[in-house]
Design a protein around this motif. Sequence first.
Motif: not given
Length: 351
Positions: A36-54
């Motif tokens: 499920d690309e639309g729901t999956s995401y990635v967090l950068n725990l160093e910067t706090g940024s959040k990006q979708t899978y795509t």
Amino acid sequence: MSLKRLLCISFVVLAFTSLFLSVIGNAAVQDVLRLDEGTSYVLNLETGSKQTYTEFLNSKQFEGHKLEFNVYVRKTGNPILDDYVLELRTNLDNPEWKFGDTIYHGASVLVWKGKAEHEALVPKIILSGNVPAPIQIIREPGFEAYKEITGIGEKPVEVVLTVGTTRDGTTLDTFIQKLEPSMKFFATNEGIQDAKSKVESNLEEARDKIGGTNLEEDIRRLSEEGHPGWASLLSQHYKELSVMVEQPPLTLYVILSVLLGLIVGAAFIYVYVSRGAGKGVDVGQISTELNDTSGRLEEKSSAINALSTRFARSEDDEKRRVARELIKIRASLNEISNEIRTIADKIKGPR
């Protein structure tokens, strides 16, 4: 039992067997899970940024940063055989997986085992790990036989989910389905990015002066294939070399050509008249023309002065050097102009 009846029974058994094998075969090649690309995401725990899978796909991530992948998977509705398992695999440093309530450590783990887990909803998959050092396998021209040569560059990093079967419970024995698109990105660092920017800047500046060359492409390949430091250094030398071989401005060619014509013409007239070959000519007119020539030299001298002033203001060391040479040429032209005026006076005087 008659032979005819026996043949009929055999035919029915064969038909059911073929149908059963066909169902098994179709189940084996059908996708049973979907990412499920639309729901999956990635967090950068160093910067706090959040990006979708795509958004995260094919991105560049800095070495040492800790990332957290939150991956959602759902069933497609196709038949799931009891011996199917799900392999979770990555080349992140220090990977930690969470599947349901269970935590695993390792680059590759097998989960989603047995009928009970297959019938339940697939739990969210959480992976945390550090971006590895940007060390990659490189290819050295002429030494392709050596397969384990490493260099510094943007290292591919993957998070791969694969459905398959296993015999030993730790590794996949057969591969049924690789969930697509698999997560792929690149490990890098600030030094690599700075070096690549410097290389491109130097090559672009050199190209503006001497055009594209094979050497430019070789330097770029050196940067991309594991040697950004050497590529940066060579690109700087290449830029400096391009300044040395850069063609002078067309305006300078025109000015120097005109000056050469004026000087040669004036010298010829002086020799022609002074040796007596000019008897019967209007020396006054010749003297006037020589004075005009001297005036045109002064005009060209002024043009050279303007050009040298523009070059002198440049940040380019080579152009400033050219400016100094032009100033010397201008001084010489002023001397020549004065000498031509003297020649004009001499021609006019004796007559």
